[in-house]
Design a protein around this motif. Structure first.
Motif, PDB file in Angstrom:
ATOM      1  N   GLY A   1       0.798  -1.222   0.000  1.00 26.84           N
ATOM      2  CA  GLY A   1       0.000   0.000   0.000  1.00 26.84           C
ATOM      3  C   GLY A   1       0.826   1.265   0.000  1.00 26.84           C
ATOM      4  O   GLY A   1       0.400   2.312   0.515  1.00 26.84           O
ATOM      5  N   ILE A   2       2.017   1.208  -0.576  1.00 22.86           N
ATOM      6  CA  ILE A   2       2.913   2.373  -0.602  1.00 22.86           C
ATOM      7  C   ILE A   2       2.394   3.420  -1.581  1.00 22.86           C
ATOM      8  O   ILE A   2       1.944   3.096  -2.680  1.00 22.86           O
ATOM      9  CB  ILE A   2       4.337   1.930  -0.997  1.00 22.86           C
ATOM     10  CG1 ILE A   2       4.908   0.970   0.049  1.00 22.86           C
ATOM     11  CG2 ILE A   2       5.259   3.135  -1.169  1.00 22.86           C
ATOM     12  CD1 ILE A   2       6.186   0.285  -0.375  1.00 22.86           C
ATOM     13  N   GLU A   3       2.461   4.674  -1.180  1.00 26.17           N
ATOM     14  CA  GLU A   3       2.133   5.787  -2.083  1.00 26.17           C
ATOM     15  C   GLU A   3       3.338   5.996  -3.010  1.00 26.17           C
ATOM     16  O   GLU A   3       4.146   6.901  -2.821  1.00 26.17           O
ATOM     17  CB  GLU A   3       1.823   7.049  -1.291  1.00 26.17           C
ATOM     18  CG  GLU A   3       0.576   6.945  -0.421  1.00 26.17           C
ATOM     19  CD  GLU A   3       0.295   8.236   0.316  1.00 26.17           C
ATOM     20  OE1 GLU A   3      -0.165   9.196  -0.342  1.00 26.17           O
ATOM     21  OE2 GLU A   3       0.557   8.299   1.532  1.00 26.17           O
ATOM     22  N   ILE A   4       3.431   5.150  -4.007  1.00 30.88           N
ATOM     23  CA  ILE A   4       4.640   5.075  -4.821  1.00 30.88           C
ATOM     24  C   ILE A   4       4.939   6.381  -5.546  1.00 30.88           C
ATOM     25  O   ILE A   4       6.079   6.857  -5.576  1.00 30.88           O
ATOM     26  CB  ILE A   4       4.530   3.904  -5.827  1.00 30.88           C
ATOM     27  CG1 ILE A   4       4.494   2.577  -5.056  1.00 30.88           C
ATOM     28  CG2 ILE A   4       5.710   3.927  -6.803  1.00 30.88           C
ATOM     29  CD1 ILE A   4       4.277   1.354  -5.935  1.00 30.88           C
ATOM     30  N   ARG A   5       3.919   6.996  -6.122  1.00 35.92           N
ATOM     31  CA  ARG A   5       4.150   8.234  -6.873  1.00 35.92           C
ATOM     32  C   ARG A   5       4.729   9.329  -5.977  1.00 35.92           C
ATOM     33  O   ARG A   5       5.679  10.024  -6.356  1.00 35.92           O
ATOM     34  CB  ARG A   5       2.846   8.698  -7.523  1.00 35.92           C
ATOM     35  CG  ARG A   5       2.383   7.816  -8.682  1.00 35.92           C
ATOM     36  CD  ARG A   5       0.995   8.169  -9.168  1.00 35.92           C
ATOM     37  NE  ARG A   5      -0.033   7.772  -8.192  1.00 35.92           N
ATOM     38  CZ  ARG A   5      -1.326   7.937  -8.371  1.00 35.92           C
ATOM     39  NH1 ARG A   5      -1.769   8.517  -9.480  1.00 35.92           N
ATOM     40  NH2 ARG A   5      -2.193   7.534  -7.461  1.00 35.92           N
ATOM     41  N   LYS A   6       4.177   9.470  -4.804  1.00 36.27           N
ATOM     42  CA  LYS A   6       4.665  10.469  -3.852  1.00 36.27           C
ATOM     43  C   LYS A   6       6.106  10.168  -3.446  1.00 36.27           C
ATOM     44  O   LYS A   6       6.967  11.063  -3.427  1.00 36.27           O
ATOM     45  CB  LYS A   6       3.758  10.479  -2.626  1.00 36.27           C
ATOM     46  CG  LYS A   6       4.278  11.323  -1.474  1.00 36.27           C
ATOM     47  CD  LYS A   6       3.413  11.127  -0.231  1.00 36.27           C
ATOM     48  CE  LYS A   6       4.028  11.790   1.000  1.00 36.27           C
ATOM     49  NZ  LYS A   6       3.228  11.528   2.219  1.00 36.27           N
ATOM     50  N   GLU A   7       6.389   8.905  -3.132  1.00 38.02           N
ATOM     51  CA  GLU A   7       7.724   8.535  -2.658  1.00 38.02           C
ATOM     52  C   GLU A   7       8.771   8.643  -3.765  1.00 38.02           C
ATOM     53  O   GLU A   7       9.929   8.977  -3.497  1.00 38.02           O
ATOM     54  CB  GLU A   7       7.707   7.117  -2.085  1.00 38.02           C
ATOM     55  CG  GLU A   7       6.799   6.928  -0.878  1.00 38.02           C
ATOM     56  CD  GLU A   7       7.269   7.730   0.339  1.00 38.02           C
ATOM     57  OE1 GLU A   7       8.394   8.255   0.328  1.00 38.02           O
ATOM     58  OE2 GLU A   7       6.488   7.816   1.306  1.00 38.02           O
TER      59      GLU A   7
END
Length: 390
Positions: free
Chosen positions: A358-364
């Motif tokens: 559930g990582i906010e990949i775009r933000k990270e």
């Protein structure tokens, strides 16, 4: 010293000598000091020495020491072709002949394509005739075994393993990289294909000793275990590991590593040591920024971002040092025909639909790009692209 066989039955010492970190004095390798260390290693049974064309002065130092002590036939030399500097078959030959001259030998026992990054890079080399050139060298005995060294993700490693009939390969692998880089999956796949695996960076350049969290250092001390020795034994415990390279630069270090190697057969790890490793991993992991496990479910990215690779380097900014992380990021992302940088992200969101964490990949990825893609990184990327160094 314990030994393990390569695919041709040659017995290689499980402790290999990494020749990148020879001690330097006033910019030059301290030959007398290095000679004492190399002779101590050979006397103790170490027979695998790993150098490279771009390790400033290393090949020449090793060649000189072996020649004047009449030890060339007592050891196996591994060195590397800097394919990223090669533009033609003639260039390969010039580079190789220069290496033979530096090493004062007529053959190389283990020759590697240095830092292959992906299948397209290998295909580019084949377009220059490297496969025919390698076969010529194998046929005339100037190269005895051919392999490649690798930094990158598991998927690209698996493709490279299948791309050619390699005699061996070399990967970065340690208990913190168990599920990144080529990882345990890559290690086991290579071994399943009968390809011996040489391990580099077993201690992440000493950082799994010197930069361990104080809590982890205390735990090792209380159990009477060496952080370095335990990390090395973690590797030798695995039957797929053939040789572990150590950049030894003191006689004391040589003796300590030899002592450890002499008592580290497959299955050597005790439950106490295994628990210490797990504790150290947990303590180091508390500093990470992104909880990426490297599972790869987010891949492939339609815009060619190596998402697990980016997050691994981003986390190293906090679990290691910024300098180390940025160097690793450059090495793994930029030296490809199609760069795999975080800034390639177009925020399409496809990756986030598949991330089990559930990582906010775009933000990270944006945060990672801000810290890893410095002006120097961008400049080097342009140079790599212009000169086609991938």
């Amino acid at each position: 010293m314990l030994y393990r066989s390569d695919r041709k039955g040659t017995q290689l010492s499980i402790l290999g000598y990494g020749c990148l970190r020879f001690t330097k004095k006033h910019g030059q390798i301290d030959l007398k000091k290095t000679e004492r260390e190399i002779l101590a290693a050979i006397d103790a049974g170490v027979n695998y020495f790993d150098t490279a064309y771009v390790y400033g002065g290393s090949e020449a130092a090793l060649g000189t020491i072996l020649q004047r002590n009449n030890l060339r036939e007592s050891v196996y030399i591994a060195t590397k072709l800097p394919h990223y500097l090669i533009k033609s078959r003639e260039g390969m030959e010039r580079c190789f002949q220069e290496e033979l001259k530096r090493l004062k030998t007529d053959h190389v026992d283990y020759y590697l394509m240095h830092m292959l990054t992906d299948l397209s890079t290998w295909k580019k080399l084949c377009g220059l005739g490297v496969d025919d050139w390698i076969q010529e060298k194998l046929d005339n005995g100037q190269i005895r075994n051919i392999g490649f060294s690798y930094h990158g993700n598991t998927a690209n490693f698996l493709e490279l393993i299948d791309a050619y009939d390699w005699d061996f390969c070399q990967i970065q692998y340690n208990y913190m990289d168990e599920h990144s880089q080529a990882g345990r999956t890559g290690l086991q796949y290579a071994a399943s294909r009968g390809i011996p695996v040489i391990i580099m960076e077993p201690l992440r350049g000493g950082r799994l000793v010197n930069l361990l969290p104080e809590t982890a250092k205390k735990a090792f001390a209380e159990e009477g275990c060496s952080p370095a020795g335990t990390a090395l034994r973690w590797l030798w415990d695995q039957p797929e590991v053939t040789v572990v390279l150590s950049g030894m630069n003191s006689v004391k270090m040589v003796k300590e590593n030899v002592r450890c190697a002499s008592h580290s057969p497959v299955g050597c790890m005790s439950k106490k040591e295994q628990k210490l490793i797990e504790y150290a991993k947990e303590e180091i992991s508390q500093k990470i920024k992104v909880g990426c496990t490297g599972c790869g479910y987010c891949m492939p990215c339609p815009h060619h971002v190596d998402i697990p690779g980016v997050f691994r380097c981003y986390n190293e900014m906090y679990t290691d040092t910024p300098k180390t992380a940025r160097k690793e990021y450059l090495r793994c992302m930029a030296f490809r025909k199609q760069p795999h940088s975080a800034s390639n992200c177009k925020s399409c969101g496809k990756c986030e639909k598949h991330c089990p964490q559930g990582i906010e990949i775009r933000k990270e990825l944006k945060l990672a790009a801000a810290e890893l893609e410095t002006p120097i990184y961008k400049l080097i990327c342009k140079v790599i692209s212009l000169l086609k160094l991938w």
